[in-house]
Design a protein around this motif. Structure first.
Motif, PDB file in Angstrom:
ATOM      1  N   HIS A 177      -4.225  -9.476  12.836  1.00  0.00           N
ATOM      2  CA  HIS A 177      -3.513 -10.386  11.943  1.00  0.00           C
ATOM      3  C   HIS A 177      -4.318 -10.455  10.650  1.00  0.00           C
ATOM      4  N   PHE A 178      -3.636 -10.312   9.518  1.00  0.00           N
ATOM      5  CA  PHE A 178      -4.360 -10.359   8.246  1.00  0.00           C
ATOM      6  C   PHE A 178      -3.473 -10.915   7.141  1.00  0.00           C
ATOM      7  N   THR A 179      -4.123 -11.290   6.048  1.00  0.00           N
ATOM      8  CA  THR A 179      -3.443 -11.795   4.869  1.00  0.00           C
ATOM      9  C   THR A 179      -3.374 -10.684   3.838  1.00  0.00           C
ATOM     10  N   LEU A 180      -2.207 -10.488   3.269  1.00  0.00           N
ATOM     11  CA  LEU A 180      -2.045  -9.468   2.239  1.00  0.00           C
ATOM     12  C   LEU A 180      -2.801  -9.895   0.975  1.00  0.00           C
ATOM     13  N   PRO A 181      -3.546  -8.986   0.356  1.00  0.00           N
ATOM     14  CA  PRO A 181      -4.415  -9.378  -0.755  1.00  0.00           C
ATOM     15  C   PRO A 181      -3.677  -9.831  -2.009  1.00  0.00           C
ATOM     16  N   ALA A 182      -2.550  -9.269  -2.325  1.00  0.00           N
ATOM     17  CA  ALA A 182      -1.872  -9.606  -3.574  1.00  0.00           C
ATOM     18  C   ALA A 182      -0.888 -10.763  -3.410  1.00  0.00           C
ATOM     19  N   SER A 183      -0.026 -10.674  -2.409  1.00  0.00           N
ATOM     20  CA  SER A 183       1.013 -11.690  -2.251  1.00  0.00           C
ATOM     21  C   SER A 183       0.554 -12.879  -1.414  1.00  0.00           C
ATOM     22  N   GLY A 184      -0.494 -12.699  -0.603  1.00  0.00           N
ATOM     23  CA  GLY A 184      -0.981 -13.788   0.238  1.00  0.00           C
ATOM     24  C   GLY A 184      -0.161 -13.993   1.496  1.00  0.00           C
ATOM     25  N   GLY A 185       0.787 -13.118   1.764  1.00  0.00           N
ATOM     26  CA  GLY A 185       1.611 -13.234   2.963  1.00  0.00           C
ATOM     27  C   GLY A 185       0.829 -12.867   4.216  1.00  0.00           C
ATOM     28  N   LYS A 186       1.285 -13.367   5.340  1.00  0.00           N
ATOM     29  CA  LYS A 186       0.667 -13.057   6.630  1.00  0.00           C
ATOM     30  C   LYS A 186       1.334 -11.815   7.214  1.00  0.00           C
ATOM     31  N   TYR A 187       0.533 -10.978   7.878  1.00  0.00           N
ATOM     32  CA  TYR A 187       1.055  -9.730   8.432  1.00  0.00           C
ATOM     33  C   TYR A 187       0.347  -9.445   9.746  1.00  0.00           C
ATOM     34  N   LEU A 212       5.886  -5.885 -29.270  1.00  0.00           N
ATOM     35  CA  LEU A 212       5.566  -7.105 -28.537  1.00  0.00           C
ATOM     36  C   LEU A 212       6.685  -7.455 -27.563  1.00  0.00           C
ATOM     37  N   LEU A 213       7.921  -7.333 -28.003  1.00  0.00           N
ATOM     38  CA  LEU A 213       9.047  -7.610 -27.099  1.00  0.00           C
ATOM     39  C   LEU A 213       9.083  -6.622 -25.941  1.00  0.00           C
ATOM     40  N   GLU A 214       8.829  -5.362 -26.200  1.00  0.00           N
ATOM     41  CA  GLU A 214       8.790  -4.373 -25.125  1.00  0.00           C
ATOM     42  C   GLU A 214       7.692  -4.713 -24.123  1.00  0.00           C
ATOM     43  N   PHE A 215       6.534  -5.118 -24.621  1.00  0.00           N
ATOM     44  CA  PHE A 215       5.432  -5.502 -23.738  1.00  0.00           C
ATOM     45  C   PHE A 215       5.825  -6.701 -22.881  1.00  0.00           C
ATOM     46  N   ILE A 216       6.456  -7.686 -23.499  1.00  0.00           N
ATOM     47  CA  ILE A 216       6.857  -8.906 -22.785  1.00  0.00           C
ATOM     48  C   ILE A 216       7.857  -8.583 -21.680  1.00  0.00           C
ATOM     49  N   PHE A 217       8.754  -7.636 -21.912  1.00  0.00           N
ATOM     50  CA  PHE A 217       9.757  -7.292 -20.896  1.00  0.00           C
ATOM     51  C   PHE A 217       9.216  -6.345 -19.820  1.00  0.00           C
ATOM     52  N   VAL A 218       8.319  -5.437 -20.180  1.00  0.00           N
ATOM     53  CA  VAL A 218       7.861  -4.413 -19.247  1.00  0.00           C
ATOM     54  C   VAL A 218       6.657  -4.866 -18.422  1.00  0.00           C
ATOM     55  N   PHE A 219       5.769  -5.661 -18.986  1.00  0.00           N
ATOM     56  CA  PHE A 219       4.540  -6.046 -18.289  1.00  0.00           C
ATOM     57  C   PHE A 219       4.796  -6.729 -16.944  1.00  0.00           C
ATOM     58  N   PRO A 220       5.713  -7.687 -16.832  1.00  0.00           N
ATOM     59  CA  PRO A 220       5.944  -8.294 -15.500  1.00  0.00           C
ATOM     60  C   PRO A 220       6.403  -7.274 -14.452  1.00  0.00           C
ATOM     61  N   LEU A 221       7.196  -6.305 -14.856  1.00  0.00           N
ATOM     62  CA  LEU A 221       7.628  -5.278 -13.902  1.00  0.00           C
ATOM     63  C   LEU A 221       6.451  -4.425 -13.442  1.00  0.00           C
ATOM     64  N   TRP A 253       3.353  -5.380 -13.390  1.00  0.00           N
ATOM     65  CA  TRP A 253       2.499  -6.255 -12.587  1.00  0.00           C
ATOM     66  C   TRP A 253       3.015  -6.358 -11.147  1.00  0.00           C
ATOM     67  N   VAL A 254       4.314  -6.534 -10.990  1.00  0.00           N
ATOM     68  CA  VAL A 254       4.910  -6.609  -9.656  1.00  0.00           C
ATOM     69  C   VAL A 254       4.703  -5.295  -8.914  1.00  0.00           C
ATOM     70  N   LEU A 255       4.878  -4.184  -9.602  1.00  0.00           N
ATOM     71  CA  LEU A 255       4.668  -2.874  -8.984  1.00  0.00           C
ATOM     72  C   LEU A 255       3.214  -2.699  -8.544  1.00  0.00           C
ATOM     73  N   LEU A 256       2.276  -3.137  -9.352  1.00  0.00           N
ATOM     74  CA  LEU A 256       0.862  -3.044  -9.010  1.00  0.00           C
ATOM     75  C   LEU A 256       0.525  -3.910  -7.797  1.00  0.00           C
ATOM     76  N   MET A 257       1.027  -5.136  -7.764  1.00  0.00           N
ATOM     77  CA  MET A 257       0.761  -6.025  -6.629  1.00  0.00           C
ATOM     78  C   MET A 257       1.403  -5.486  -5.349  1.00  0.00           C
ATOM     79  N   PHE A 258       2.598  -4.932  -5.464  1.00  0.00           N
ATOM     80  CA  PHE A 258       3.268  -4.320  -4.318  1.00  0.00           C
ATOM     81  C   PHE A 258       2.432  -3.168  -3.769  1.00  0.00           C
ATOM     82  N   SER A 259       1.859  -2.367  -4.648  1.00  0.00           N
ATOM     83  CA  SER A 259       1.052  -1.230  -4.179  1.00  0.00           C
ATOM     84  C   SER A 259      -0.226  -1.703  -3.495  1.00  0.00           C
TER      85      SER A 259
END
Length: 138
Positions: A112-122, A18-27, A29-35
């Motif tokens: 001009h478009f909005t990024l799907p994961a982060s919502g930033g403008k590009y 459970l602790l490993e999941f708690i520490f690794v899952f956010p990383l 998730w960020v990698l998935l959203m970045f991709s």
């Protein structure tokens, strides 16, 4: 005595997954959203380049700059309509000098478009340079 309790607690493995999941899952998730964002940027960049090429391809065979601009925008917009999260689309035909056979022009596509994961403008701008093949007059 106090160190024995700490040593026993430290060797205990219950809950470690459970602790490993708690520490690794956010990383992960960020990698998935970045991709997702990177894919949208690459896809829309390719669509903008294809739109500039298509606009230039149809514009280079038009007899005058007005028709070239009109048909180029029509053809380019068809390509830009397939972009991900597009908010503002623009196709411009920019002749370099007069509209004469043998002269060159630039077809420029801006998206001009909005990024799907982060919502930033590009913004993506691509251009394609071509030669006028069919012009009236001269």
């Amino acid at each position: 005595m106090r160190f024995d309790r700490v040593r026993r607690f430290w060797k205990e493995e219950r809950g470690s997954q459970l602790l490993e999941f708690i520490f690794v899952f956010p990383l992960l998730w960020v990698l998935l959203m970045f991709s997702f964002d990177q894919f949208a940027i690459m896809f829309n960049k390719q669509k903008a380049l294809a739109a500039a090429y298509e606009a230039g391809r149809i514009a280079c065979v038009q007899p005058n700059a007005g028709l070239a601009s009109y048909h180029g925008q029509q053809r380019g917009m068809e390509e830009l309509d397939q972009a991900i999260g597009a908010e503002l689309r623009e196709i411009r035909i920019l002749p370099q000098g007069r509209w004469r056979k043998g002269n060159h022009f630039e077809a420029r596509a801006t998206l001009h478009f909005t990024l799907p994961a982060s919502g930033g403008k590009y913004e993506v701008t691509e251009s394609y340079h071509m030669m006028i093949e069919n012009a009236e007059g001269d």
